[in-house]
Design a protein around this motif. Sequence first.
Motif, PDB file in Angstrom:
ATOM      1  N   SER A  59      -6.754  10.387   5.179  1.00  0.00           N
ATOM      2  CA  SER A  59      -6.925   9.137   5.926  1.00  0.00           C
ATOM      3  C   SER A  59      -8.404   8.893   6.219  1.00  0.00           C
ATOM      4  O   SER A  59      -8.795   8.614   7.335  1.00  0.00           O
ATOM      5  CB  SER A  59      -6.130   9.180   7.231  1.00  0.00           C
ATOM      6  N   GLY A  60      -9.227   9.046   5.198  1.00  0.00           N
ATOM      7  CA  GLY A  60     -10.651   8.821   5.375  1.00  0.00           C
ATOM      8  C   GLY A  60     -11.450  10.042   4.989  1.00  0.00           C
ATOM      9  O   GLY A  60     -10.935  10.995   4.403  1.00  0.00           O
ATOM     10  N   ASN A  61     -12.739  10.034   5.297  1.00  0.00           N
ATOM     11  CA  ASN A  61     -13.605  11.152   4.965  1.00  0.00           C
ATOM     12  C   ASN A  61     -13.167  12.412   5.696  1.00  0.00           C
ATOM     13  O   ASN A  61     -12.724  12.367   6.834  1.00  0.00           O
ATOM     14  CB  ASN A  61     -15.053  10.822   5.330  1.00  0.00           C
ATOM     15  N   SER A  62     -13.291  13.532   5.035  1.00  0.00           N
ATOM     16  CA  SER A  62     -12.855  14.797   5.607  1.00  0.00           C
ATOM     17  C   SER A  62     -13.809  15.902   5.187  1.00  0.00           C
ATOM     18  O   SER A  62     -14.354  15.881   4.083  1.00  0.00           O
ATOM     19  CB  SER A  62     -11.431  15.135   5.122  1.00  0.00           C
ATOM     20  N   GLU A  63     -14.016  16.878   6.064  1.00  0.00           N
ATOM     21  CA  GLU A  63     -14.863  18.022   5.712  1.00  0.00           C
ATOM     22  C   GLU A  63     -14.161  18.944   4.718  1.00  0.00           C
ATOM     23  O   GLU A  63     -14.797  19.812   4.123  1.00  0.00           O
ATOM     24  CB  GLU A  63     -15.229  18.815   6.969  1.00  0.00           C
ATOM     25  N   TYR A  64     -12.861  18.750   4.496  1.00  0.00           N
ATOM     26  CA  TYR A  64     -12.102  19.638   3.628  1.00  0.00           C
ATOM     27  C   TYR A  64     -11.935  19.116   2.203  1.00  0.00           C
ATOM     28  O   TYR A  64     -11.540  19.883   1.323  1.00  0.00           O
ATOM     29  CB  TYR A  64     -10.712  19.889   4.232  1.00  0.00           C
ATOM     30  N   PHE A  65     -12.199  17.839   1.956  1.00  0.00           N
ATOM     31  CA  PHE A  65     -11.934  17.258   0.640  1.00  0.00           C
ATOM     32  C   PHE A  65     -13.026  16.269   0.248  1.00  0.00           C
ATOM     33  O   PHE A  65     -13.577  15.563   1.091  1.00  0.00           O
ATOM     34  CB  PHE A  65     -10.590  16.520   0.632  1.00  0.00           C
ATOM     35  N   ASP A  66     -13.301  16.231  -1.039  1.00  0.00           N
ATOM     36  CA  ASP A  66     -14.155  15.199  -1.617  1.00  0.00           C
ATOM     37  C   ASP A  66     -13.357  14.477  -2.702  1.00  0.00           C
ATOM     38  O   ASP A  66     -12.774  15.133  -3.577  1.00  0.00           O
ATOM     39  CB  ASP A  66     -15.411  15.807  -2.259  1.00  0.00           C
ATOM     40  N   PHE A  67     -13.330  13.155  -2.648  1.00  0.00           N
ATOM     41  CA  PHE A  67     -12.669  12.348  -3.672  1.00  0.00           C
ATOM     42  C   PHE A  67     -13.698  11.538  -4.443  1.00  0.00           C
ATOM     43  O   PHE A  67     -14.720  11.110  -3.896  1.00  0.00           O
ATOM     44  CB  PHE A  67     -11.675  11.365  -3.036  1.00  0.00           C
ATOM     45  N   LEU A  68     -13.411  11.307  -5.716  1.00  0.00           N
ATOM     46  CA  LEU A  68     -14.202  10.420  -6.558  1.00  0.00           C
ATOM     47  C   LEU A  68     -13.242   9.520  -7.322  1.00  0.00           C
ATOM     48  O   LEU A  68     -12.186   9.972  -7.792  1.00  0.00           O
ATOM     49  CB  LEU A  68     -15.051  11.231  -7.538  1.00  0.00           C
ATOM     50  N   GLY A  69     -13.598   8.249  -7.453  1.00  0.00           N
ATOM     51  CA  GLY A  69     -12.710   7.317  -8.145  1.00  0.00           C
ATOM     52  C   GLY A  69     -11.570   6.849  -7.274  1.00  0.00           C
ATOM     53  O   GLY A  69     -10.471   6.561  -7.771  1.00  0.00           O
ATOM     54  N   THR A  70     -11.842   6.733  -5.963  1.00  0.00           N
ATOM     55  CA  THR A  70     -10.798   6.331  -5.018  1.00  0.00           C
ATOM     56  C   THR A  70     -11.337   5.287  -4.053  1.00  0.00           C
ATOM     57  O   THR A  70     -12.538   5.068  -3.941  1.00  0.00           O
ATOM     58  CB  THR A  70     -10.277   7.535  -4.200  1.00  0.00           C
ATOM     59  N   ALA A  71     -10.421   4.658  -3.329  1.00  0.00           N
ATOM     60  CA  ALA A  71     -10.763   3.693  -2.291  1.00  0.00           C
ATOM     61  C   ALA A  71     -10.060   4.097  -1.007  1.00  0.00           C
ATOM     62  O   ALA A  71      -8.859   4.384  -1.017  1.00  0.00           O
ATOM     63  CB  ALA A  71     -10.341   2.281  -2.697  1.00  0.00           C
ATOM     64  N   ASP A  72     -10.796   4.147   0.081  1.00  0.00           N
ATOM     65  CA  ASP A  72     -10.247   4.555   1.373  1.00  0.00           C
ATOM     66  C   ASP A  72      -9.456   3.409   1.985  1.00  0.00           C
ATOM     67  O   ASP A  72      -9.989   2.324   2.201  1.00  0.00           O
ATOM     68  CB  ASP A  72     -11.392   4.977   2.291  1.00  0.00           C
ATOM     69  N   GLY A  80      -3.693   6.336   3.633  1.00  0.00           N
ATOM     70  CA  GLY A  80      -3.990   7.226   2.514  1.00  0.00           C
ATOM     71  C   GLY A  80      -5.198   6.757   1.723  1.00  0.00           C
ATOM     72  O   GLY A  80      -5.963   5.889   2.164  1.00  0.00           O
ATOM     73  N   ILE A  81      -5.350   7.310   0.546  1.00  0.00           N
ATOM     74  CA  ILE A  81      -6.484   7.008  -0.324  1.00  0.00           C
ATOM     75  C   ILE A  81      -5.946   6.632  -1.700  1.00  0.00           C
ATOM     76  O   ILE A  81      -5.212   7.412  -2.311  1.00  0.00           O
ATOM     77  CB  ILE A  81      -7.430   8.228  -0.423  1.00  0.00           C
ATOM     78  N   TRP A  82      -6.326   5.452  -2.203  1.00  0.00           N
ATOM     79  CA  TRP A  82      -5.864   4.991  -3.505  1.00  0.00           C
ATOM     80  C   TRP A  82      -6.823   5.413  -4.604  1.00  0.00           C
ATOM     81  O   TRP A  82      -8.044   5.290  -4.457  1.00  0.00           O
ATOM     82  CB  TRP A  82      -5.765   3.469  -3.532  1.00  0.00           C
ATOM     83  N   SER A  83      -6.280   5.871  -5.727  1.00  0.00           N
ATOM     84  CA  SER A  83      -7.095   6.026  -6.923  1.00  0.00           C
ATOM     85  C   SER A  83      -7.386   4.640  -7.486  1.00  0.00           C
ATOM     86  O   SER A  83      -6.571   3.727  -7.366  1.00  0.00           O
ATOM     87  CB  SER A  83      -6.368   6.880  -7.969  1.00  0.00           C
TER      88      SER A  83
END
Length: 203
Positions: free
Chosen positions: A69-82, A87-90
Motif C-alpha cells: 500500500s505504498g512505499n515500504s522499507e521491505y520492498f522495491d517495485f519497478l514497472g508499477t503504479a501506486d 495495492g500496487i498495479w503493474s
Amino acid sequence: MAKIKILLVLLLAIVFYGVNYCILSPGICRYYADYYLFAERSFSLTEERVFRQKKAPAPVVYFMTYNFSGNSEYFDFLGTADYGAGGIWSVGNTAELRLTMPEITAGVILDFEVNPYLNQKNNRVSVQVFRGEKKLAEWDFLYGRKKPSTTVKIARKYLRSNDVVTLTFKIDGAASPQSLGYGADNRKLGLNFESLKLILADK
C-alpha cells in the motif's frame, strides 16, 4: 542511379544486421520493440539497472503478511503504479520486485495475494515469474474462473541469508481501461499486488 544502388545496399545491410542481432540477442531486441515501438514496457534498461543497484531493502520476516500500500522499507517495485490502500498495479508487460531474505534454514514459499485486470473485454491475463533466467511459477487468470494458486517457491540451494531476491513478472494480457472504454486511464494494467507472506517450505 548509383546513389540509389548504394542506398539499397546500405538498407539491406542494416536489415541483415538487425535480423542477426535479434537472432543472437532476442531479449534485447524484444526490449527495444516493447519499449520504443509498442509502449508495452514501462521502464528502460537504464532504469532497470539503477533499480537493481539500489540499497537493499530491510529483510522480511517469516509468516508476516505485508500489504502493498505504498512505499515500504521491505520492498522495491519497478514497472508499477501506486494505488494507495488498494495495492500496487503493474503497468505494461513487465514488473519487478526486490526483497531481502531473512535467515535461511530451508526453502521458502512466497505467497502472493494478487488480482489481475480482468473483465468482459479483457478475459485473460497470463503471468510468468522469473528469477534471472529461471522460471519459478506460471499463473493463468481467466475471467469468471477461480483464481489459480499465486505462490512462488524457491529451493534452499538457491538462497542465502540476507540475499536480495529480484523477481521479474512477465505479463501477457495487460490492457488500459481507456482502450476498453472503461475510463480515461491509458496505463496498461496487468496485476494488482495486494499482499505477500513468506512461508518456510519443507525442502
